[in-house]
Design a protein around this motif. Structure first.
Motif, mmCIF file in Angstrom:
data_model
loop_
_atom_site.group_PDB
_atom_site.id
_atom_site.type_symbol
_atom_site.label_atom_id
_atom_site.label_comp_id
_atom_site.label_asym_id
_atom_site.label_seq_id
_atom_site.Cartn_x
_atom_site.Cartn_y
_atom_site.Cartn_z
ATOM 1 N N GLY A 149 -2.527 -7.385 0.533
ATOM 2 C CA GLY A 149 -1.543 -8.189 1.251
ATOM 3 C C GLY A 149 -1.128 -9.449 0.513
ATOM 4 N N THR A 150 -2.065 -10.023 -0.281
ATOM 5 C CA THR A 150 -1.763 -11.257 -1.018
ATOM 6 C C THR A 150 -1.654 -11.028 -2.519
ATOM 7 O OG1 THR A 150 -4.129 -11.774 -1.136
ATOM 8 C CG2 THR A 150 -2.883 -12.751 0.684
ATOM 9 N N ASN A 151 -1.803 -9.767 -2.973
ATOM 10 C CA ASN A 151 -1.816 -9.468 -4.417
ATOM 11 C C ASN A 151 -2.823 -10.369 -5.121
ATOM 12 O OD1 ASN A 151 -1.126 -8.270 -6.888
ATOM 13 N ND2 ASN A 151 0.517 -9.736 -7.267
ATOM 14 N N MET A 162 -3.495 -8.341 -11.919
ATOM 15 C CA MET A 162 -3.665 -8.642 -10.499
ATOM 16 C C MET A 162 -3.989 -7.360 -9.724
ATOM 17 S SD MET A 162 -2.641 -11.999 -10.310
ATOM 18 C CE MET A 162 -1.787 -12.423 -8.785
ATOM 19 N N THR A 163 -4.225 -7.500 -8.428
ATOM 20 C CA THR A 163 -4.481 -6.337 -7.566
ATOM 21 C C THR A 163 -3.384 -5.285 -7.728
ATOM 22 O OG1 THR A 163 -5.667 -7.682 -5.931
ATOM 23 C CG2 THR A 163 -4.771 -5.585 -5.166
ATOM 24 N N ARG A 164 -2.139 -5.737 -7.824
ATOM 25 C CA ARG A 164 -0.985 -4.840 -7.968
ATOM 26 C C ARG A 164 -1.185 -3.808 -9.087
ATOM 27 N NH1 ARG A 164 3.886 -5.562 -6.248
ATOM 28 N NH2 ARG A 164 3.656 -7.803 -5.890
ATOM 29 N N ASP A 165 -1.853 -4.225 -10.161
ATOM 30 C CA ASP A 165 -2.004 -3.360 -11.338
ATOM 31 C C ASP A 165 -3.031 -2.243 -11.133
ATOM 32 O OD1 ASP A 165 -0.222 -4.861 -13.211
ATOM 33 O OD2 ASP A 165 -1.615 -6.464 -12.707
ATOM 34 N N TRP A 166 -3.750 -2.254 -10.008
ATOM 35 C CA TRP A 166 -4.843 -1.291 -9.791
ATOM 36 C C TRP A 166 -4.608 -0.372 -8.605
ATOM 37 C CZ3 TRP A 166 -8.118 -0.676 -13.638
ATOM 38 C CH2 TRP A 166 -8.055 -1.664 -14.641
ATOM 39 N N ARG A 196 5.600 0.971 -2.547
ATOM 40 C CA ARG A 196 4.222 0.472 -2.694
ATOM 41 C C ARG A 196 4.235 -1.011 -3.097
ATOM 42 N NH1 ARG A 196 1.347 2.193 -8.171
ATOM 43 N NH2 ARG A 196 3.565 2.555 -8.508
ATOM 44 N N HIS A 197 5.120 -1.362 -4.027
ATOM 45 C CA HIS A 197 5.115 -2.729 -4.537
ATOM 46 C C HIS A 197 5.757 -3.720 -3.579
ATOM 47 C CE1 HIS A 197 3.159 -1.822 -8.238
ATOM 48 N NE2 HIS A 197 3.995 -0.828 -8.480
ATOM 49 N N LEU A 198 6.517 -3.237 -2.597
ATOM 50 C CA LEU A 198 6.995 -4.126 -1.540
ATOM 51 C C LEU A 198 5.839 -4.514 -0.619
ATOM 52 C CD1 LEU A 198 10.405 -2.619 -0.343
ATOM 53 C CD2 LEU A 198 10.043 -4.765 -1.571
ATOM 54 N N PHE A 199 4.951 -3.572 -0.344
ATOM 55 C CA PHE A 199 3.848 -3.847 0.582
ATOM 56 C C PHE A 199 2.752 -4.692 -0.072
ATOM 57 C CE2 PHE A 199 6.023 -0.833 3.129
ATOM 58 C CZ PHE A 199 5.616 -1.089 4.435
ATOM 59 N N ILE A 200 2.568 -4.534 -1.395
ATOM 60 C CA ILE A 200 1.593 -5.378 -2.095
ATOM 61 C C ILE A 200 2.165 -6.791 -2.175
ATOM 62 C CG2 ILE A 200 0.332 -5.769 -4.243
ATOM 63 C CD1 ILE A 200 0.635 -2.720 -4.792
ATOM 64 N N SER A 202 2.989 -8.521 0.562
ATOM 65 C CA SER A 202 3.880 -8.786 1.713
ATOM 66 C C SER A 202 3.158 -9.446 2.887
ATOM 67 C CB SER A 202 4.531 -7.486 2.181
ATOM 68 O OG SER A 202 3.556 -6.617 2.742
ATOM 69 N N GLU A 203 1.855 -9.651 2.780
ATOM 70 C CA GLU A 203 1.070 -10.402 3.768
ATOM 71 C C GLU A 203 1.162 -9.821 5.178
ATOM 72 O OE1 GLU A 203 1.378 -14.715 3.364
ATOM 73 O OE2 GLU A 203 2.255 -14.452 1.375
ATOM 74 N N GLY A 204 1.272 -8.496 5.272
ATOM 75 C CA GLY A 204 1.289 -7.857 6.584
ATOM 76 C C GLY A 204 2.575 -8.060 7.354
ATOM 77 N N THR A 205 3.637 -8.535 6.694
ATOM 78 C CA THR A 205 4.894 -8.805 7.406
ATOM 79 C C THR A 205 5.796 -7.578 7.497
ATOM 80 O OG1 THR A 205 5.987 -9.551 5.374
ATOM 81 C CG2 THR A 205 4.876 -11.234 6.717
ATOM 82 N N LEU A 206 5.484 -6.523 6.738
ATOM 83 C CA LEU A 206 6.283 -5.286 6.774
ATOM 84 C C LEU A 206 5.550 -4.162 7.496
ATOM 85 C CD1 LEU A 206 7.563 -5.182 3.064
ATOM 86 C CD2 LEU A 206 8.620 -6.294 5.042
ATOM 87 N N GLY A 207 4.228 -4.250 7.534
ATOM 88 C CA GLY A 207 3.411 -3.203 8.130
ATOM 89 C C GLY A 207 1.975 -3.378 7.684
ATOM 90 N N PHE A 208 1.124 -2.433 8.073
ATOM 91 C CA PHE A 208 -0.303 -2.522 7.760
ATOM 92 C C PHE A 208 -0.713 -1.447 6.765
ATOM 93 C CE2 PHE A 208 -0.897 -4.154 12.355
ATOM 94 C CZ PHE A 208 -0.647 -5.461 11.952
#
Length: 465
Positions: A149-151, A162-166, A196-200, A202-208
């Motif tokens: 949620g916070t990358n 970052m988390t995004r890369d994994w 996938r990269h929109l949700f990483i 996104s701090e839970g603002t788009l979905g869970f």
């Protein structure tokens, strides 16, 4: 959004989850409704503890039907109030969705539920002879869902990202209650938009996030650490450049003499007698004797150039862990001084001028405040900590620090930097988002939010108004 009573909100979800997973007692609301920011008082209507993807979907659909706001809750270690429920929301806590679901040694990938604790994933990877490299101080309590949620970044970003890369795959429940499978664990996939990269981040603002496929790396071998005393900030950058030309670093951290003093006062041994304005901690794999010799040759070159005044290299695993304490215990050692924290980043090349400018503004305006710098300098991420004078009331201190934030973010904007390098935006950084994002970008972000969460129930008030 219409405010239902606490009883009415709880009654809405109780038939789905039962009494033991639909909590309204004061202790649970206090525990699950807040993160490490402690600025807003937690006031959730109810805490929900789903155990299955289907339950998460049903929670979201009920919330849409009755206009109930939902706040995701992971390890609650965030520093931007992204997981704070201060306005009667329903907290969706993922503590019971904490299983490792699958592992494939050929793909070197593990599929986990969002409530898996970061350290739990690190230990699981180790049991498979592999490595999950995203690491930071709160790894023992933060959860993978929150990291996504916070990358989240941490101490190894210079080598591992970052988390995004994994994250190679996600299953998400959108704000409409739809279940999407994103990228399905693929390494190569050229079929259009990668949601996938929109949700990483996104701090839970788009979905869970309800499931994540995470790739793993080989374990690093024979790590060694150097701690160096450095006379100035430009010399810190010269040292970084000199080592990076010769060695693949796994970490490059820095901290000021003030940070060092606080850590030493907490009982961590001094690495060497010489004092310096700044210190660098470098980590690398000493895969051969030649690698160690090369590191020492670069060290000696830095001393000859006047970039380093003293240093020490670990000779054992025990000493390596002891040297890391100098960096890892800074936050703990300054905590009693009620630090006002800022997590900011610029391009690595701009770091010296940026830090000098920020330091000058704060020193000029508030000469009575102690400033403690530390951070992951190898990726351009600095942590600016302003310590509260003992005789200054907390409310007045934070009020004055809000002025500091505005000045700092104006400088961040001039340097094309980020107001939040790795802690997210949440509520604390939301008023300042325009310093890192253009009005056009923010407009597109709102449009994306409206697409995935048309009724605005997903973590409202965070990231965007």
């Amino acid at each position: 959004m219409h405010r239902m009573s606490q009883t009415a909100v709880a009654d809405l979800f109780r038939p789905l989850l039962g009494d033991n997973r639909c909590l309204t007692d004061a202790d649970s609301c206090q525990r699950y409704g807040v993160d490490w920011t402690k600025v807003w008082a937690p006031a959730p209507a109810v805490v929900l503890l789903p155990e299955t993807v289907e339950e998460v979907q049903q929670i979201v659909r009920l919330a849409n039907e009755h206009h109930v706001a939902l706040v995701p809750s992971g390890g609650r270690t965030g520093l931007s109030a992204g997981a704070v429920a201060a306005s009667g929301e329903a907290v969706v806590a993922f503590d019971r969705m904490n299983k490792v679901l699958a592992f494939d040694p050929y793909d070197r990938a593990v599929t986990v539920q969002p409530g898996v604790v970061t350290q739990q994933l690190q230990e699981y990877a180790e049991q498979q002879g592999l490595f999950y490299p995203v690491d930071f101080a709160s790894a023992g309590s933060s959860q993978i869902g929150g990291n996504i949620g916070t990358n989240a970044g941490g101490i190894k970003v210079i080598r591992y990202g970052m988390t995004r890369d994994w994250i190679t795959g996600l299953r998400v429940v959108t704000g409409k209650g739809d279940l999407l499978e994103l990228n399905k664990g693929l390494i190569k996939n050229a079929t259009g938009y990668d949601f996938r990269h929109l949700f990483i981040g996104s701090e839970g603002t788009l979905g869970f996030v309800v499931e994540a496929t995470v790739k793993l790396a080989r374990q690093p071998k024979d790590l060694a650490v150097l701690v160096l005393g450095v006379p100035g900030f430009s010399e810190v950058m010269n040292v970084l450049h000199a080592f990076q030309q010769q060695i693949d670093l796994t970490a490059f951290e820095f901290f000021s003499d003030k940070a060092m003093r606080h850590v030493l006062a907490h009982g961590v041994p001094r690495p060497f007698d010489t004092e310096a304005p700044f210190y660098c901690l470098l980590e690398f794999e000493q895969l051969s004797e030649a690698a160690g010799d090369q590191a020492m040759a670069v060290f000696e070159h830095c001393v000859e150039q006047g970039w380093v005044v003293d240093g020490v290299m670990s000779q054992s695993l025990t000493q390596l862990e002891q040297l890391w304490q100098l960096r890892e215990r800074i936050s703990e050692s300054i905590a009693p001084h009620t630090p006002y924290k800022n997590d900011i980043s610029v391009m690595v090349s701009k770091v010296p001028a940026f830090v000098q400018e920020v330091d000058g503004v704060v020193q000029r305006e508030y000469p009575d405040f102690e400033i403690v710098w530390f951070g992951h300098i190898g990726d351009g991420n600095m942590h600016l900590n302003i310590l509260k004078p003992a005789d200054l009331p907390k409310e007045e201190f934070f009020s004055r620090c809000n002025n500091v934030s505005k000045w700092v973010f104006e400088i961040v904007q001039q340097y094309n930097g980020s107001i939040s390098a790795e802690h997210g935006v949440g509520m604390t950084k939301k008023p300042y988002l325009q310093y890192s994002r253009s009005p056009e970008e923010i407009g597109y972000m709102r449009a994306v939010k409206a697409l995935f969460d048309p009724n605005g129930i997903m973590n409202p008030g965070k990231l965007l108004d």
